[in-house]
Design an enzyme around this catalytic site. Structure first.
Site, short mmCIF file in Angstrom:
data_model
loop_
_atom_site.label_atom_id
_atom_site.label_comp_id
_atom_site.label_asym_id
_atom_site.label_seq_id
_atom_site.Cartn_x
_atom_site.Cartn_y
_atom_site.Cartn_z
CG HIS A 1 -1.88 1.09 1.45
ND1 HIS A 1 -1.58 2.39 1.79
CD2 HIS A 1 -3.12 0.94 1.13
CE1 HIS A 1 -2.58 2.95 1.72
NE2 HIS A 1 -3.70 2.22 1.49
CE LYS B 1 -7.48 -0.17 6.13
NZ LYS B 1 -7.87 0.24 4.94
CB CYS C 1 -3.66 3.47 -1.61
SG CYS C 1 -5.07 4.58 -1.65
N1 PMP Z 1 -1.62 -0.74 4.57
C1 PMP Z 1 -2.98 -1.41 3.89
C2 PMP Z 1 -2.39 -2.80 3.51
C3 PMP Z 1 -4.05 -0.86 3.97
O1 PMP Z 1 -4.86 -1.72 3.22
C4 PMP Z 1 -4.36 0.29 4.27
C5 PMP Z 1 -5.89 0.80 4.24
N2 PMP Z 1 -6.39 0.75 2.91
C6 PMP Z 1 -3.43 0.91 4.87
C7 PMP Z 1 -2.10 0.63 5.10
C8 PMP Z 1 -3.62 2.49 5.31
O2 PMP Z 1 -4.40 2.23 6.44
P1 PMP Z 1 -5.03 3.79 7.05
O3 PMP Z 1 -5.54 4.47 5.99
O4 PMP Z 1 -6.34 3.28 8.03
O5 PMP Z 1 -4.05 4.49 7.60
#
Ligand code: PMP
Length: 406
Positions: A123, A226, A364
């Site tokens: 990500h 999540k 992302c």
């Molecule tokens: N890492 C991963 C693998 C994710 O899926 C996400 C959220 N889509 C994030 C990091 C970032 O999480 P947050 O936006 O809650 O900080």
């Protein structure tokens, strides 16, 4: 297996509504999960009866808030099986946790010639902070290649490990592909050459019980939202000795011991990394979400989720014109795909018209989309309250999408 999905669904008020005249089928859990009544109630109760700032008031409400806030930290410690509660740092989410480590540890320890490894399927939250810190320190960010199936190429990873590698930061589960990475193996190989490790657990913690001592990771970051908890709260776990050696990432109230214009000294762990008024209701909500999950046998949850995802994968493999993106054998929560001759955004919009919520786009994770040569995918992502019926609803809706678009 004593898992009753209908009973679980009854705990989540938001699921019981119609969207565009159709029953909601919520398959966007990778982006955020829904909240059980217990979490909504805990947050409401906190603001209704206990709201006050923590660690500073000389009155009953502040004592109550502080006790609930610190008890939430202890719940997280147990949830992760961390050794000490001061190894649990509240953040606003995974992104902040990774930034904290990259900037606090990275700025002080990385130098020209050093390398930081992340995988190609990360990500952006586990790429960009490292890139920023590498730019400042002269270290290099290297991407561990991913195989065609969507697994980390372990052989190539081992070949990349050298004395120059100082840090390996890896996702536990890919939000774009659903791959479950062999993090234990990745961590022990990194430790053999003396590198530190961070696991981005954003997509893992809701699915099975994570044990940070067993993983032996140096840091583990995740987001509450999540994990059936609220947004704006997350956790960074770090080994105590490492956190003690690190300098604060942000300054302000709470994180100090003494302040003078000549010199400021810092508070002890975990407060050193928690400047300002924290998200108290968020911490309480997250602990409630963990307690909610703990009312289940986590193995039953895993078995149920594997059944639903396995069924979705089977239906996907039989579905004409559907191309799966990512075919790793060990996976969790995510079905990423394209429908021949259509654009993911159009598919997503037409699914929504039928009450089916999915995510479309690059998730992302632009580098892995580029690896597969696609602009994005349609992603259906599952939580404990999803069932085979939701999978059937997805494919029935896809039939209509195809009729409309093709
Ligand atoms: N890492 C991963 C693998 C994710 O899926 C996400 C959220 N889509 C994030 C990091 C970032 O999480 P947050 O936006 O809650 O900080």
């Amino acid at each position: 297996m004593s898992f009753d999905v209908e009973k679980v669904r009854a705990d989540f008020p938001i699921l019981h509504q119609e969207i565009n005249g159709k029953p909601l089928v919520y398959l966007d859990n990778g982006a955020t999960t829904q909240k059980p009544e217990a979490v909504i109630e805990a947050i409401s109760h906190y603001y209704r009866y206990d709201n006050s700032n923590v660690h500073r008031g000389a009155h009953t409400l502040s004592d109550r808030s502080t006790a609930a806030f610190e008890s939430a930290r202890e719940t997280v410690r147990q949830f992760l099986n961390a050794q000490f509660s001061e190894e649990v740092i509240w953040t606003k989410g995974t992104t902040e946790g990774i930034n904290l480590v990259a900037f606090s540890w990275g700025l002080s320890n990385l130098k020209p010639g050093d390398q930081v490894l992340v995988s190609e399927m990360e990500h952006h939250a586990n790429i960009v902070p490292w890139q920023m810190v590498c730019e400042k320190t002269g270290a290099q960010l290297q991407a561990i290649p991913v195989t065609e199936d969507g697994d980390v190429d372990l052989e190539k990873y081992r070949a990349m490990l050298s004395d120059a590698v100082k840090f390996v930061s890896i996702g536990h589960v890919s939000n774009a592909l659903g791959t479950v990475n062999p993090v234990r193996e990745i961590i022990s190989a990194a430790h053999e050459i003396g590198a530190l490790t961070l696991v981005d657990g954003a997509q893992a913690v809701a699915h099975w019980a994570v044990d940070v001592q067993e993983l032996d990771c140096d840091f583990y970051a995740f987001s509450g939202h999540k994990l059936y908890g609220p947004t704006g709260i997350g956790v960074l776990y770090g080994k105590r000795a490492l956190l003690n050696d690190m300098t604060p990432f942000m300054g302000g109230g709470e994180m100090i011991e003494t302040v003078s214009f000549a010199k400021t000294t810092y508070n002890k762990l975990p407060y050193k990394f928690e400047p300002g008024t924290p998200n108290i209701a968020g911490a309480i909500g997250l602990a409630t979400a963990m307690n909610y999950l703990n009312t289940f046998d986590r193995d039953d949850v895993v078995a149920h989720e594997n059944d639903v995802l396995g069924y979705a994968l089977k239906r996907a493999s039989e579905y004409e014109g559907l191309r799966l993106v990512g075919r790793a054998k060990h996976r969790a929560g995510v079905l990423s795909f394209l429908i021949d001759g259509t654009h993911p955004h159009d598919v997503g919009t037409l699914l929504d018209q039928q009450g089916v919520a999915v995510r479309t786009g690059n998730h992302c994770a632009m580098p892995i989309m580029e690896h597969y040569g696609v602009p994005g995918t349609v992603r259906a992502s599952f939580a404990m309250y999803n069932s085979r019926a939701d999978v059937d609803a997805l494919f029935a809706a896809l039939d209509k999408v195809k009729m409309f678009l093709l």
